[in-house]
Design a protein around this motif. Sequence first.
Motif, PDB file in Angstrom:
ATOM      1  N   ASP A  58     -19.869 -21.010  35.471  1.00 31.27           N
ATOM      2  CA  ASP A  58     -20.079 -22.541  35.796  1.00 31.27           C
ATOM      3  C   ASP A  58     -19.560 -23.247  34.530  1.00 31.27           C
ATOM      4  O   ASP A  58     -19.039 -23.990  34.388  1.00 31.27           O
ATOM      5  N   LEU A  59     -19.189 -21.737  33.585  1.00 32.44           N
ATOM      6  CA  LEU A  59     -18.664 -22.620  32.426  1.00 32.44           C
ATOM      7  C   LEU A  59     -17.949 -20.964  31.322  1.00 32.44           C
ATOM      8  O   LEU A  59     -18.027 -19.923  31.601  1.00 32.44           O
ATOM      9  N   LYS A  60     -16.443 -21.668  31.319  1.00 33.69           N
ATOM     10  CA  LYS A  60     -14.924 -21.034  30.504  1.00 33.69           C
ATOM     11  C   LYS A  60     -14.773 -21.502  28.727  1.00 33.69           C
ATOM     12  O   LYS A  60     -14.812 -22.813  29.309  1.00 33.69           O
ATOM     13  N   LEU A  61     -13.968 -20.362  28.980  1.00 35.58           N
ATOM     14  CA  LEU A  61     -15.053 -21.470  26.967  1.00 35.58           C
ATOM     15  C   LEU A  61     -12.721 -20.916  26.814  1.00 35.58           C
ATOM     16  O   LEU A  61     -12.204 -20.243  27.051  1.00 35.58           O
ATOM     17  N   ILE A  62     -12.118 -21.467  26.427  1.00 35.32           N
ATOM     18  CA  ILE A  62     -10.950 -21.412  25.624  1.00 35.32           C
ATOM     19  C   ILE A  62     -11.350 -21.626  23.945  1.00 35.32           C
ATOM     20  O   ILE A  62     -11.471 -22.752  23.004  1.00 35.32           O
ATOM     21  N   LEU A  63     -11.029 -21.123  22.874  1.00 41.54           N
ATOM     22  CA  LEU A  63     -11.543 -20.678  21.329  1.00 41.54           C
ATOM     23  C   LEU A  63     -10.467 -20.673  20.596  1.00 41.54           C
ATOM     24  O   LEU A  63      -9.140 -19.724  21.099  1.00 41.54           O
ATOM     25  N   CYS A  64     -10.606 -21.683  19.993  1.00 39.38           N
ATOM     26  CA  CYS A  64      -8.889 -21.556  19.070  1.00 39.38           C
ATOM     27  C   CYS A  64      -9.188 -21.439  17.436  1.00 39.38           C
ATOM     28  O   CYS A  64     -10.228 -22.232  16.936  1.00 39.38           O
ATOM     29  N   VAL A 107     -14.473 -25.078  28.519  1.00 37.82           N
ATOM     30  CA  VAL A 107     -14.785 -25.853  27.033  1.00 37.82           C
ATOM     31  C   VAL A 107     -13.765 -25.315  26.082  1.00 37.82           C
ATOM     32  O   VAL A 107     -13.300 -24.327  26.034  1.00 37.82           O
ATOM     33  N   CYS A 108     -12.975 -26.129  25.893  1.00 38.23           N
ATOM     34  CA  CYS A 108     -12.299 -25.927  24.573  1.00 38.23           C
ATOM     35  C   CYS A 108     -12.373 -25.714  23.115  1.00 38.23           C
ATOM     36  O   CYS A 108     -13.072 -27.225  22.969  1.00 38.23           O
ATOM     37  N   ILE A 109     -12.959 -25.133  22.459  1.00 43.24           N
ATOM     38  CA  ILE A 109     -13.327 -25.403  21.231  1.00 43.24           C
ATOM     39  C   ILE A 109     -12.438 -25.537  20.043  1.00 43.24           C
ATOM     40  O   ILE A 109     -11.995 -23.741  19.656  1.00 43.24           O
TER      41      ILE A 109
END
Length: 300
Positions: free
Chosen positions: A26-32, A100-102
Amino acid sequence: MVITHSTQDYQIRFINYLLQTNAPEDLKLILCDLGLSGFEVYNGIPNLFIPVVNSIDKTYSALEWLFAEMKSRTTLLLEQKAKNMDAFNRCANEKMPKIVCIIDEIFFLKNDFRSLDLLIPLLLNCNRAGLYIIFFSKFDLKNLSLGKIEDLVAFYHEELPLEFKLLQQPTIETNMNNFDSMSGIEFELFCKNILQLNGFQNLRTTKGSGDQGIDLLAEKDGIQYGIQCKCYSSDIGNKAVQEAFAGKTFYNCHVVAVLTNQYFTKSAIELAQSNKVLLWDRKKLIALISTAQNKQKGVL
């Protein structure tokens, strides 16, 4: 959104909450991780879309990919005549996950004009496609000077509660029977969603504390609105009317309104009439919700 004064500990707790409340499908993350906030510990988890990004160039590449994904998803929405990704997923055989890109420190993007130019079209259209960008910063808002981007994001202090499910975006139907139990921030964002579905445009939140009596700014039919949102357990008195009236001049609004889950006292109604402040009570709120429900269920 941008969350200022955010410590490394808060950022980790925020990410952990997203992971605890959203399944990988349901949710994928891109962490910067530009400020070395320790995001590398998440490498290898199923929710992570790509390995943790740790440079400006790689962050720009990630934003480029998000932009391409936004265009691809928008094309799919148009083909299926779906208003947004949630409407698309209700009918699709294969659902699209929210992404979601954080970015752990937006300060480092200030001087990267490539990223800033790319962020503007992204922020204008990404939510409809189920894409979200969250910026953290250890700095105060006044030290960031983000230019045009400031008009396209909501600003919060670290005090934004972790349990606020902004990214889960519950439907209007889900909130219909529980808006009385919302926190102030939850009710404000709930009202923002409802008003948008009722034809209000360019909705943006004011900057939390020191909001000068106005929580939301919006436009409709060429009229600039300033709206104060009050989620109370009792009727609303004069103070809310006075605050909204004071905010009218500060924000250069044509019209100001107080939107609440309750009703207004007799003296508040009299004061509002003399100061030309609109009072949107529980009856008005339910009517707005009804219109929003119908639009959320429909297609283009």
